[in-house]
Structure formats: structure tokens, C-alpha cells
Design an enzyme around this catalytic site. Structure first.
Site, PDB file in Angstrom:
ATOM      1  N   SER A   1      41.015  17.962  55.556  1.00  0.00           N
ATOM      2  CA  SER A   1      39.738  17.905  54.861  1.00  0.00           C
ATOM      3  C   SER A   1      38.795  18.925  55.487  1.00  0.00           C
ATOM      4  O   SER A   1      39.150  19.614  56.444  1.00  0.00           O
ATOM      5  CB  SER A   1      39.135  16.511  54.989  1.00  0.00           C
ATOM      6  OG  SER A   1      38.660  16.333  56.307  1.00  0.00           O
ATOM      7  N   LYS A   2      37.593  18.971  54.939  1.00  0.00           N
ATOM      8  CA  LYS A   2      36.588  19.916  55.429  1.00  0.00           C
ATOM      9  C   LYS A   2      36.382  19.805  56.934  1.00  0.00           C
ATOM     10  O   LYS A   2      36.060  20.772  57.603  1.00  0.00           O
ATOM     11  CB  LYS A   2      35.255  19.622  54.744  1.00  0.00           C
ATOM     12  CG  LYS A   2      35.012  20.506  53.558  1.00  0.00           C
ATOM     13  CD  LYS A   2      33.563  20.392  53.151  1.00  0.00           C
ATOM     14  CE  LYS A   2      33.380  20.927  51.759  1.00  0.00           C
ATOM     15  NZ  LYS A   2      32.151  20.467  51.144  1.00  0.00           N
ATOM     16  N   ARG A   3      36.546  18.598  57.418  1.00  0.00           N
ATOM     17  CA  ARG A   3      36.359  18.364  58.843  1.00  0.00           C
ATOM     18  C   ARG A   3      37.234  19.279  59.693  1.00  0.00           C
ATOM     19  O   ARG A   3      36.916  19.604  60.830  1.00  0.00           O
ATOM     20  CB  ARG A   3      36.747  16.926  59.176  1.00  0.00           C
ATOM     21  CG  ARG A   3      35.604  16.001  59.409  1.00  0.00           C
ATOM     22  CD  ARG A   3      36.058  14.597  59.788  1.00  0.00           C
ATOM     23  NE  ARG A   3      37.359  14.221  59.308  1.00  0.00           N
ATOM     24  CZ  ARG A   3      38.430  14.100  60.068  1.00  0.00           C
ATOM     25  NH1 ARG A   3      38.357  14.377  61.343  1.00  0.00           N
ATOM     26  NH2 ARG A   3      39.584  13.732  59.551  1.00  0.00           N
TER      27      ARG A   3
END
Ligand code: GLU
Length: 472
Positions: free
Chosen positions: A239-241
Site C-alpha cells: 500500500s501507499k505506506r
């Protein structure tokens, strides 16, 4: 019927790495088996879908070279068709109106949860023939078969069987009449003649429901291949994380599209222990049936390694063009320096990305601000001045300025001075590049040109003289 695959993104964000891999697998499957690849934009969620996102998806695919034979088709252009099929399903008794209110559904859910049951619609309007409650806009539900089970052979996951009793009657049209995903996807895949659906395994629970809809419509379901998700290096879903997940981020940050494709194809697919695949090789070797069931993890160092391999062998003209654009973006004046393809040749073996290459190429075009402190301390010592002066004289006398002549001059100077090559070579490298680690001196000086080389030697001599003065 020839093989047809599709990529069916919802345009609610950029094209991320996971989506790009799904697109790549679908595209390769079509290319490998002489089929067609269709792009369909699933934009029925009008609140979350944006034209910018459609553009980002199309741009991402274009950059990667994932060309489609048909499309993009937009689901929002097909509402009439969906309505027609909903009417057909109502007529044939495969769908029915359900007037259960949200409050009633909530109460049902609570009751089921309290009883330790799985929350699901209880089919209360399935066989309803009475007077519908006033003032309620009904949803339309699919009449899922009761009893028996849905069985399918997933190309990646193998045989999957789900009992129909696990599947409640899903909503196929909301109370405002708009169709839902599970219906539109089936209608589209039928109408577009899709024979192999390749998608993320987050959809695997939808597939048995969709197969029942195919059957209700009298259509043969396609084959399905659900590809496992991509994990970040911490084991959680990518994910963006985890940093950059947009495909265009990789373009902007100096990756070559073929390197990213190569990296993506290996996320879940392999062919022996081969790591590097040209796009043509992928097109002849890939088969979704060989995709691994287990999730794969995104690994930036491996991607960087692959990118480096592709930078090392990229066509000189092309790489020069890419480097030129980047240097210009960085505000570097190219007038007074080598053609960027020369710079690219000089640096290509040493860079993982074009961003690094553009940083490292700067010294060829403009004066660097300061020497790398450690390199200068070690190499630009006053004792090196004599060798540096001798080199300057010899290089200044060179008529032909090319790598071979430069190399001979450096060797001859070392010999005259009776010192090893390193003794003059290392200080020379720092003098002209400002840093200690750089390509070979002969290639570097050839690319830098005579005037700049001599000026940088003068600068280094001045630096050494100052240092000597300070020591006294
Ligand atoms: N639009 C769906 C998504 O983006 C894909 C549906 C499908 O491939 O069947 O997740």
C-alpha cells in the site's frame, strides 16, 4: 473463439503496481496465445471515479507499453444495456425486487451476529407476492440458486467449490436503479467476449456469484485466474505506506518501463531461474497457469538491480534522450558539454536509476561546488601537486583528445615520474569529478573535454597550494 482477456480497473486512483501486474498478466496471456486484450474502465462509482485517474491509468499503461486491442470502454456508457439485462433477469425470475429497509437489514444483521451466525440477507422478498410497502424504492436482488454448489477450476488456485447456501441473494441494482459491480462485470465480460478473466484474488469470493449470473443469463462462464496479492517487505499488503506504488512514480524516478515490466512479471511467475526477460521473451513464455499461488513481496533492491541491468544495455540514443530530458529538467545547461548519449555511456554501468545518472552526469556540464571532503583530503594533498602539474603539461600537449590518447598520456607521465598509475590517477579523478568514485579517467576526461579538464586541474592545483599555505 480466440482468447480474449481484459483489464478492468476502477478509476479511483493512479495505476498502482498491483494493478499494473494484473494488466501485464492479462496482456501477456493475450499476446502469448494470439488473442486480444481489452481495456474497460469500471467507473460506475461516480463519486470515486475521476477523469484524472482514467488518464493516469491510460498513461501508465502506455508508458509500460501495454497496448490494448479494444477500448477503453466505459461502464458509464453502458447503463442502458445494464438496465436491459436487469429487466430480462426480472422477467425470467432470476431477479426480484426487495423492499427491505436499511433499518430492517441492520436489525437482521444484529440478530444474526448475536446468534453467532454469518450476517446475510435472509431472502424475505424472494417469493414475495403481496402488496409492496409504500414509499420504498426497492433494490433488485439476484435469485441465487438454492442447494448445490458452484465449482470452477481456477487457473492459478486450482479447483474451487462453494456451496450455494453460502451465497445470499446479492443486490444487482441499487434503489436508485444503478447496477452493482457483480452484475456489470458479468454483462461486460459476456458482451466483450472475454474468455479468460485474470484479476486480483481480492475478487475470488465474487466469482461463484458471478458464475451463477452467467448461468442465469445462459452464458458460458470464462475461465478465471486469480493472482495473489503483492506484499510489502513487512508482509502486509502493498500500500501507499510502503512508499511509491504508482507506476508513473517509477517513470518519474528514473526507471525504464521494460525494467519495471521485468520486475512485475517475476512477482508470482517464474521460468526456471531466469531473472531477466525481454518483453518478447515474456510474450512467448508467460502463461497464467504457471503463476504461483503464494503472495509475493515487493523488493526495491531487486527492482533497482534489474533497472541497472537494463540501463547498462539500453540503446545509446534512447538513453541519451532520456538523460537529456532529465538534465534539462534539473536546469543543467547542455551547451557546454558532451552529447548526453556520451554521458550515458560513461555512467550507465554505475547507476541504478536515471535520477542517479543525471546527478552523476552534472560534473560534465557545470562546475561542481565543492570537492567531496574525504576524497579531497586523501587525494588532493600538496605532495600530489608535482604529478598533477606534469599531467597538465602532458595533457595540454595532446593534439587528439580521445580516451586512448589520454590513457597513453597518463601512463607515460606515471612512467616518467617513476610512480604507479594510482599515484597520479586518483588525484586526477578527484580533480576532474570532485569525487573519489567515478568511471575510468580516460573515458571521463574524453567526455569532459580538454578545456574543462585543464581548468579543473588548475582548480585542484590552486586547492593544493592553498592547503600547503595553510599548513605552514
Ligand atoms: N474493477 C475491479 C477492480 O478494479 C476489477 C474487476 C475485475 O477484474 O473483475 O478491482
Amino acid at each position: 473463439m480466440s482468447l480474449r482477456t481484459r483489464f478492468a480497473p476502477s478509476p479511483t486512483g493512479y495505476l498502482h503496481v498491483g494493478g499494473a501486474r494484473t494488466a501485464l498478466f492479462s496482456w501477456l496471456q493475450a499476446r502469448r496465445f494470439g488473442g486480444q486484450f481489452v481495456l474497460r474502465i469500471e467507473d460506475t462509482d461516480r463519486e470515486r471515479s475521476t477523469p484524472e485517474s482514467v488518464q493516469a491509468i491510460v498513461d501508465g499503461m502506455q508508458w509500460l507499453g501495454l497496448d490494448y486491442d479494444e477500448g477503453p470502454f466505459y461502464q458509464t456508457d453502458r447503463f442502458d444495456r445494464y438496465r436491459e439485462v436487469i429487466d430480462q433477469l426480472l422477467k425470467t425470475g432470476h431477479a426480484y425486487r426487495c423492499y427491505t429497509s436499511q433499518a430492517e437489514l441492520d436489525a437482521l444483521r444484529e440478530k444474526q451476529m448475536a446468534a453467532g451466525e454469518k450476517p446475510r440477507y435472509d431472502g424475505r422478498y424472494r417469493d414475495f407476492t403481496g402488496e409492496p410497502p409504500a414509499g420504498v424504492d426497492p433494490v433488485i436482488r439476484f435469485r441465487n440458486p438454492r442447494g448445490g454448489s458452484v465449482v470452477f477450476e481456477d487457473c492459478v488456485r486450482g479447483r474451487i467449490e462453494v456451496s450455494n447456501d453460502e451465497l445470499d441473494d446479492l443486490v444487482i441494482a441499487r434503489s436508485d436503479g444503478t447496477p452493482t459491480y457483480n452484475l456489470t462485470v458479468v454483462i461486460d465480460d459476456i458482451d466483450m467476449g472475454i474468455t479468460e478473466v485474470i484479476r486480483g484474488d481480492d475478487h475470488i469470493n465474487n466469482t461463484p456469484r458471478q458464475i451463477n449470473i452467467y448461468k442465469a443469463l445462459g452464458a458460458e462462464p470464462p475461465t478465471f485466474g486469480h493472482v495473489p496479492m503483492i506484499l510489502g517487505d513487512d508482509g502486509a499488503r502493498l500500500s501507499k505506506r510502503h512508499g511509491a506504488v504508482s507506476v508513473l512514480w517509477y517513470r518519474d524516478n528514473g526507471y525504464l518501463p521494460e525494467a519495471l515490466l521485468n520486475y512485475l512479471v517475476r512477482l508470482g511467475w517464474s521460468h526456471g531461474d531466469q531473472e531477466l526477460f525481454t518483453v518478447d521473451e515474456m510474450k512467448t513464455l508467460f502463461d497464467v497457469r504457471d503463476v504461483n499461488k503464494a503472495p509475493s513481496s515487493f523488493n526495491t533492491s531487486k527492482l533497482n538491480w534489474i533497472n541497472q541491468q537494463y540501463l547498462a544495455k539500453a540503446d545509446a540514443e534512447r538513453l541519451g534522450g532520456l538523460l537529456r530530458a532529465r538534465l534539462q529538467d534539473n536546469g543543467v545547461d547542455l551547451a557546454d558539454g558532451p552529447d548526453p548519449s556520451v554521458a550515458a555511456d560513461l555512467l550507465r554501468e554505475r547507476c541504478e536509476t536515471l535520477v542517479q545518472m543525471a546527478d552523476q552526469a552534472r560534473f560534465l556540464y557545470e562546475e561542481f561546488a565543492d570537492y567531496d571532503a574525504n576524497a579531497a583530503k586523501k587525494q588532493l594533498r600538496p605532495v600530489a601537486a608535482e604529478g598533477m602539474r606534469a599531467l597538465r603539461t602532458a595533457l595540454d600537449g595532446l593534439g587528439t583528445w580521445n580516451a586512448e590518447a589520454i590513457q597513453q598520456t597518463i601512463e607515460a607521465t606515471a612512467e616518467t615520474l617513476g610512480v604507479g598509475m594510482g599515484k597520479i590517477g586518483q588525484p586526477l579523478r578527484v580533480a576532474v569529478t570532485g569525487v573519489g568514485a567515478a568511471p575510468s579517467n580516460d573515458q571521463t576526461l574524453a567526455a569532459l573535454g580538454k578545456n574543462k579538464t585543464l581548468a579543473r586541474i588548475d582548480r585542484a592545483l590552486a586547492f593544493m597550494a592553498e592547503r600547503e599555505a595553510a599548513q605552514r
